[in-house]
Design a protein around this motif. Sequence first.
Motif, PDB file in Angstrom:
ATOM      1  N   ASN A 136       0.838  -1.130  -0.028  1.00 31.80           N
ATOM      2  CA  ASN A 136      -0.117   0.019  -0.041  1.00 31.80           C
ATOM      3  C   ASN A 136       0.709   1.218  -0.063  1.00 31.80           C
ATOM      4  OD1 ASN A 136      -2.894   0.897  -0.089  1.00 31.80           O
ATOM      5  ND2 ASN A 136      -2.582   1.334   1.918  1.00 31.80           N
ATOM      6  N   GLY A 137       1.909   1.239   0.726  1.00 29.28           N
ATOM      7  CA  GLY A 137       2.860   2.204   0.590  1.00 29.28           C
ATOM      8  C   GLY A 137       3.366   2.532  -0.865  1.00 29.28           C
ATOM      9  N   TYR A 138       3.366   1.911  -1.696  1.00 27.12           N
ATOM     10  CA  TYR A 138       3.966   2.113  -3.105  1.00 27.12           C
ATOM     11  C   TYR A 138       2.997   3.250  -3.738  1.00 27.12           C
ATOM     12  CZ  TYR A 138       6.484  -2.202  -3.053  1.00 27.12           C
ATOM     13  OH  TYR A 138       7.637  -3.278  -2.772  1.00 27.12           O
ATOM     14  N   GLY A 139       1.886   3.487  -3.315  1.00 31.56           N
ATOM     15  CA  GLY A 139       1.187   4.388  -3.818  1.00 31.56           C
ATOM     16  C   GLY A 139       0.964   4.244  -5.340  1.00 31.56           C
ATOM     17  N   SER A 140       0.420   2.993  -5.701  1.00 30.07           N
ATOM     18  CA  SER A 140       0.080   2.779  -6.894  1.00 30.07           C
ATOM     19  C   SER A 140      -0.974   3.289  -7.774  1.00 30.07           C
ATOM     20  CB  SER A 140       0.053   1.189  -7.266  1.00 30.07           C
ATOM     21  OG  SER A 140      -1.054   0.701  -6.712  1.00 30.07           O
ATOM     22  N   GLY A 141      -1.922   3.763  -6.767  1.00 35.13           N
ATOM     23  CA  GLY A 141      -3.224   4.198  -7.219  1.00 35.13           C
ATOM     24  C   GLY A 141      -4.197   3.304  -7.439  1.00 35.13           C
ATOM     25  N   VAL A 142      -3.908   2.111  -7.461  1.00 27.76           N
ATOM     26  CA  VAL A 142      -4.937   0.925  -7.658  1.00 27.76           C
ATOM     27  C   VAL A 142      -5.300   0.168  -6.301  1.00 27.76           C
ATOM     28  CG1 VAL A 142      -3.748   0.223  -9.640  1.00 27.76           C
ATOM     29  CG2 VAL A 142      -3.273  -0.955  -7.866  1.00 27.76           C
ATOM     30  N   PRO A 143      -6.337  -0.107  -6.111  1.00 29.09           N
ATOM     31  CA  PRO A 143      -7.040  -0.805  -4.876  1.00 29.09           C
ATOM     32  C   PRO A 143      -6.156  -1.951  -4.348  1.00 29.09           C
ATOM     33  CG  PRO A 143      -8.853  -0.590  -6.153  1.00 29.09           C
ATOM     34  CD  PRO A 143      -7.738  -0.361  -7.257  1.00 29.09           C
ATOM     35  N   THR A 144      -5.726  -1.999  -3.054  1.00 32.20           N
ATOM     36  CA  THR A 144      -4.866  -3.185  -2.526  1.00 32.20           C
ATOM     37  C   THR A 144      -5.667  -3.764  -1.393  1.00 32.20           C
ATOM     38  OG1 THR A 144      -3.730  -1.854  -0.852  1.00 32.20           O
ATOM     39  CG2 THR A 144      -2.992  -2.101  -3.264  1.00 32.20           C
ATOM     40  N   ASP A 145      -5.451  -5.133  -1.229  1.00 29.43           N
ATOM     41  CA  ASP A 145      -6.177  -5.956  -0.123  1.00 29.43           C
ATOM     42  C   ASP A 145      -4.811  -6.983   0.376  1.00 29.43           C
ATOM     43  OD1 ASP A 145      -7.779  -6.743   1.976  1.00 29.43           O
ATOM     44  OD2 ASP A 145      -9.267  -6.624   0.488  1.00 29.43           O
ATOM     45  N   TRP A 146      -5.262  -7.801   1.365  1.00 29.02           N
ATOM     46  CA  TRP A 146      -4.633  -8.852   1.563  1.00 29.02           C
ATOM     47  C   TRP A 146      -5.415 -10.136   2.236  1.00 29.02           C
ATOM     48  CZ3 TRP A 146      -4.013 -11.323   6.629  1.00 29.02           C
ATOM     49  CH2 TRP A 146      -4.531 -10.366   7.524  1.00 29.02           C
ATOM     50  N   PHE A 147      -5.003 -11.204   1.792  1.00 24.87           N
ATOM     51  CA  PHE A 147      -5.983 -12.489   2.480  1.00 24.87           C
ATOM     52  C   PHE A 147      -4.748 -13.609   2.824  1.00 24.87           C
ATOM     53  CE2 PHE A 147      -5.574 -12.790  -2.202  1.00 24.87           C
ATOM     54  CZ  PHE A 147      -5.083 -14.118  -2.191  1.00 24.87           C
ATOM     55  N   PRO A 148      -4.758 -14.018   4.102  1.00 30.74           N
ATOM     56  CA  PRO A 148      -3.909 -14.973   4.718  1.00 30.74           C
ATOM     57  C   PRO A 148      -3.671 -16.160   4.020  1.00 30.74           C
ATOM     58  CG  PRO A 148      -5.913 -15.068   5.910  1.00 30.74           C
ATOM     59  CD  PRO A 148      -6.058 -13.885   4.883  1.00 30.74           C
ATOM     60  N   ASN A 149      -2.660 -16.813   4.175  1.00 30.98           N
ATOM     61  CA  ASN A 149      -2.737 -18.338   4.039  1.00 30.98           C
ATOM     62  C   ASN A 149      -3.337 -19.144   5.082  1.00 30.98           C
ATOM     63  OD1 ASN A 149      -0.932 -17.909   1.724  1.00 30.98           O
ATOM     64  ND2 ASN A 149       0.888 -18.932   2.820  1.00 30.98           N
ATOM     65  N   GLY A 150      -3.591 -20.305   4.616  1.00 32.31           N
ATOM     66  CA  GLY A 150      -4.284 -21.172   5.603  1.00 32.31           C
ATOM     67  C   GLY A 150      -3.553 -22.463   5.913  1.00 32.31           C
ATOM     68  N   VAL A 151      -4.304 -23.437   6.443  1.00 29.38           N
ATOM     69  CA  VAL A 151      -3.543 -24.574   6.950  1.00 29.38           C
ATOM     70  C   VAL A 151      -4.658 -25.928   6.944  1.00 29.38           C
ATOM     71  CG1 VAL A 151      -3.506 -24.389   9.371  1.00 29.38           C
ATOM     72  CG2 VAL A 151      -1.951 -25.903   8.492  1.00 29.38           C
TER      73      VAL A 151
END
Length: 417
Positions: A189-204
């Motif tokens: 998000n700190g890259y400031g790309s101007g496109v939406p960002t998100d995250w989703f975790p690894n599972g097990v």
Amino acid sequence: MKILYVCHRFPFPPKRGGKIRPFNMIKHLARRHEVIVASLARSAEEAREAPGIAAYCSSFEIGHVRVAMQVARMVARLATPVPSSMGYFYSPALARRIRLLLGTRDFDLIFVHCSSVAQYVEDVQGIPKILDFGDMDSQKWLEYARYKPFPLSIGYRLEGIKLLRAEKRLARKFTMCTATTRAEWETLNGYGSGVPTDWFPNGVDNEYFSPADEPYDADTICFVGRMDYYPNQQAMFDFCANVFPDIRVRRPNVKLWIVGANPSPPVKQLGDLPGVVITGSVPDVRPYLRRSALMVAPLKIARGTQNKLLEAMASGVPVVTTSVAAGGVDAMAQEQLVVADSHAQQVAAVLQILEHRTERQRLAIAGRNRMLSHHDWEGSMQRLDRVIERSVALTTEPSPKIGRVGDATQSTAPGCG
């Protein structure tokens, strides 16, 4: 939907970290969508095993590459602004197959796992595109530079700088970008790309990795991880030199199992130390985990999620790790896993678990419960579904649906280690 899924390591069988995340995404998406997988096979064994993915997707494309040629492609980029690691993941044959797919089929979504293979589709327009960086590889290379000796440190720093520049550029070319952990997302998000960002975790896989019925050995600890991977090697060299001997002063019968494929000659030499056992590749890590009183993961270099931590905790095995490795796990330090950064802290943490059965049981139960509630693949894939829905909704331009990947892609995009 019809989805083209591109990833840097062929996602079957899901035996290692770089394959586990894409495999579980493909398996999930294929339940409701038509998924075409495109990836690379680096060995005859990998090519033989690859068709197993057919049970989890509609079809797949393989780019067969030889390590010597991939290394040559890396070297060719050393004196250019292009990350050398990008060359390692480029295959002219796979590029042609992807262009053919894009020219003959109407895709509703392109999903890319790892920035190294974004080069194949970065110039495609008119189709929703998601780039799942997973880990921010530029940061890993820059971290390597801190531990590698001169002049290697200069090479790693240069590659990290190149990758950072490329990651920022690539992020702007996709509809949406994602990462594996909140910390990695904050970097993205700190890259400031101007496109939406998100995250989703690894599972097990909490059923496959589950607690054992038989008792554990109160004088056995383990480390699980590929031993041709520098962060794992560095962690074990340091632990065996500066932590394990002090543990054995107090408990002379303690054993350390280092469980992982392809141990290098220096790693094998650790087996000459009192109490240290190097197993090499094993068919199933679960017996080693379940027999251990705890798993140590004293990593000083760690980005994203360390799947080894999730698997141990799901197995009801307490984990003693560092703050950098724990940052990729959605768990509370000292509650569900133990964070110990200094050598003295690691000695004390290991002895506390070895010598206090109730503390071991508390951590085993708490860690297992945390995996069930916060690192289950079902919950992670629900987050992925929302990411996809958002990306598709964002792509409303009336531009042509089929794009072309220009030949220039092989010399203008980044890599992923």
